[in-house]
Write an enzyme that holds these catalytic residues in place. Structure first.
Site, PDB file in Angstrom:
ATOM      1  N   ASP A 215      31.097  11.010   7.780  1.00 35.95           N
ATOM      2  CA  ASP A 215      31.421   9.672   7.258  1.00 35.95           C
ATOM      3  C   ASP A 215      30.121   8.860   7.219  1.00 35.95           C
ATOM      4  O   ASP A 215      29.046   9.447   7.130  1.00 35.95           O
ATOM      5  CB  ASP A 215      32.508   9.019   8.121  1.00 35.95           C
ATOM      6  CG  ASP A 215      33.331   8.012   7.331  1.00 35.95           C
ATOM      7  OD1 ASP A 215      32.731   7.102   6.737  1.00 35.95           O
ATOM      8  OD2 ASP A 215      34.570   8.119   7.293  1.00 35.95           O
ATOM      9  N   HIS A 238      28.131   9.596   4.417  1.00 33.65           N
ATOM     10  CA  HIS A 238      28.515   8.634   3.377  1.00 33.65           C
ATOM     11  C   HIS A 238      27.492   7.501   3.243  1.00 33.65           C
ATOM     12  O   HIS A 238      27.779   6.485   2.646  1.00 33.65           O
ATOM     13  CB  HIS A 238      29.912   8.074   3.653  1.00 33.65           C
ATOM     14  CG  HIS A 238      30.997   9.116   3.578  1.00 33.65           C
ATOM     15  ND1 HIS A 238      32.330   8.840   3.774  1.00 33.65           N
ATOM     16  CD2 HIS A 238      30.932  10.448   3.338  1.00 33.65           C
ATOM     17  CE1 HIS A 238      33.035   9.947   3.648  1.00 33.65           C
ATOM     18  NE2 HIS A 238      32.216  10.946   3.395  1.00 33.65           N
TER      19      HIS A 238
END
Ligand SMILES: *[C@@H]1O[C@H](CO)[C@@H](O)[C@H](O)[C@H]1NC(C)=O
Ligand SMILES: *[C@@H]1O[C@H](CO)[C@@H](O)[C@H](O)[C@H]1NC(C)=O
Length: 383
Positions: A215, A238
């Site tokens: 993430d 991310h």
């Protein structure tokens, strides 16, 4: 003065020198280094003894594997900074259900002055929880590996964080926290394994660290100010994100964030600001991104004010968050999509004072494109 009074005085004076550290080794309190027997109580006993010491104290975790359940270290302590020397491997319980309901694996609360260092590892054992999440079964509970709450003057260095069930590190309600020379490692497809998430905190510094996660490498939530991020490698992951912001109507803003000397490799996003498309009185002010290298990044520069997963709960789809004063300087490298710079700001609260300065992002070795909605500022690309 008689001799019997002078002598204890001399001992007191010499014990207050820097070398006179008292060590509280977790193994002396009964922690078994085989990684199989629950070491939670011995760790807490070592901490409590060190924390009560009026002399400079070190909680020592020697080499070995230590199984810990939910472990909360409370301050304030009588010595500051208290030290936590971590050479061993801390292992979470792989069965995520036993950690209910605290959301915490290892947490420091109300500690003012703490240095955590060594070359130890914090292993969140997230694999079984990720498998549950990937199978879309109902697996609501996740524990953050290391949380720092309501604390100040915290320094964390040299540690390796792996395979967290949720965020690897969570900093909230704290100030003056510095993280350096750490590693955060989890597979690119492990859900919600952010490197570091910050919220309601100020004077936060993150330096010279590597983040490979499933993430955000770093995410900055509401109420964060004076954040300095420098010398980070991010990927997979991310990217580095301010947000999500503006989920609630009354929300503290984000102010004064600097992100520099960061390399993103193969990430879904690079540098990003993300807000919910719904009413809020929050804001983002004074943000600088400088000296950023992108390698094969899907959305290198992105402001998204229309975040609304599953199109639910965003009554008019306009974010109330005002974004003012964001500088993107010296961003170079490659985008894996044609539109490398995307500003998708709020119709009711347009982004203002946005500057792009020396941006060179290519797509398939050619110039990439820019998309700008509801944004004003200075750039040859948008305005
Ligand atoms: C912004 O934050 C940095 C630390 O990240 C700090 O040194 C600086 O003084 C802050 N600036 C303002 C105006 O608060
Ligand atoms: C942009 O970067 C590419 C390769 O990374 C380079 O060939 C090109 O000269 C650069 N353009 C400018 C204007 O600096």
């Amino acid at each position: 003065m008689t001799l019997s009074i002078i002598l204890p005085l001399i001992i007191l004076l010499s014990s207050s020198s820097a070398t006179a550290l008292s060590y509280f080794s977790v193994t002396d309190f009964g922690a078994n280094p085989n990684g199989k027997i629950d070491a939670t109580k011995p760790f807490l006993k070592a901490w409590n003894s060190a924390c009560r010491s009026i002399r400079p104290a070190v909680v020592y975790v020697p080499k070995g594997r230590f199984l810990l359940k939910t472990t909360i270290f409370y301050g304030p302590c009588k010595n500051s900074p208290i030290r936590f020397k971590m050479n061993g491997i801390l292992i979470a319980v792989s069965n995520y259900k036993v950690l209910r309901p605290s959301g915490t694996w290892i947490r420091f609360e109300y500690v003012h002055g703490l240095s955590i260092y060594g070359h130890g590892t914090i292993d969140g054992q997230g694999q079984s929880l990720w498998a549950c999440k990937r199978a879309h079964r109902s697996c609501p509970f996740s524990a953050k590996s290391l949380s720092i709450g309501h604390s100040s003057k915290i320094r964390i260095s040299g540690l390796k964080f792996i395979n967290s069930k949720f965020f690897h590190m969570f900093i909230y309600g704290s100030k003056e926290v510095s993280v350096k020379n750490c590693k955060f490692i989890a597979p690119g497809n492990s859900p919600n394994t952010d490197g570091i998430h910050i919220q309601y905190s100020s004077e936060i510094t993150i330096r010279n660290s590597q983040m490979m996660t499933g993430d955000d490498c770093i995410s900055i939530g509401p109420g964060s100010s004076n954040v300095w991020i420098e010398g980070i490698f991010c990927g997979p992951g991310h990217g580095i994100s301010i947000g999500s912001l503006g989920h609630t109507k009354d929300e503290s803003g984000v102010r004064n964030v600097t992100v520099k000397k960061v390399k993103f490799s193969g990430t879904t996003n690079g540098i990003r600001i993300k807000t919910w498309g719904r009413p809020s009185n929050g804001f983002v002010k004074k943000v600088t991104f400088d000296d950023i290298t992108m390698s094969d990044v899907r959305n290198p520069i992105h402001i998204n004010q229309n975040y609304c997963p599953h199109n639910r709960g965003c009554p008019n789809k306009h974010s109330g968050i005002s974004i003012n004063g964001v500088v993107f300087s010296n961003v170079k490298g490659s985008s894996s999509t044609l539109i490398a710079v995307k500003f998708d700001c709020s119709k009711t609260h347009p982004c203002t004072n946005i500057k792009l300065n020396n941006i060179n992002l290519t797509y398939m070795k050619k110039t990439s494109q820019t998309s700008c909605k509801h944004v004003s500022g200075r750039s040859s690309k948008c305005f």
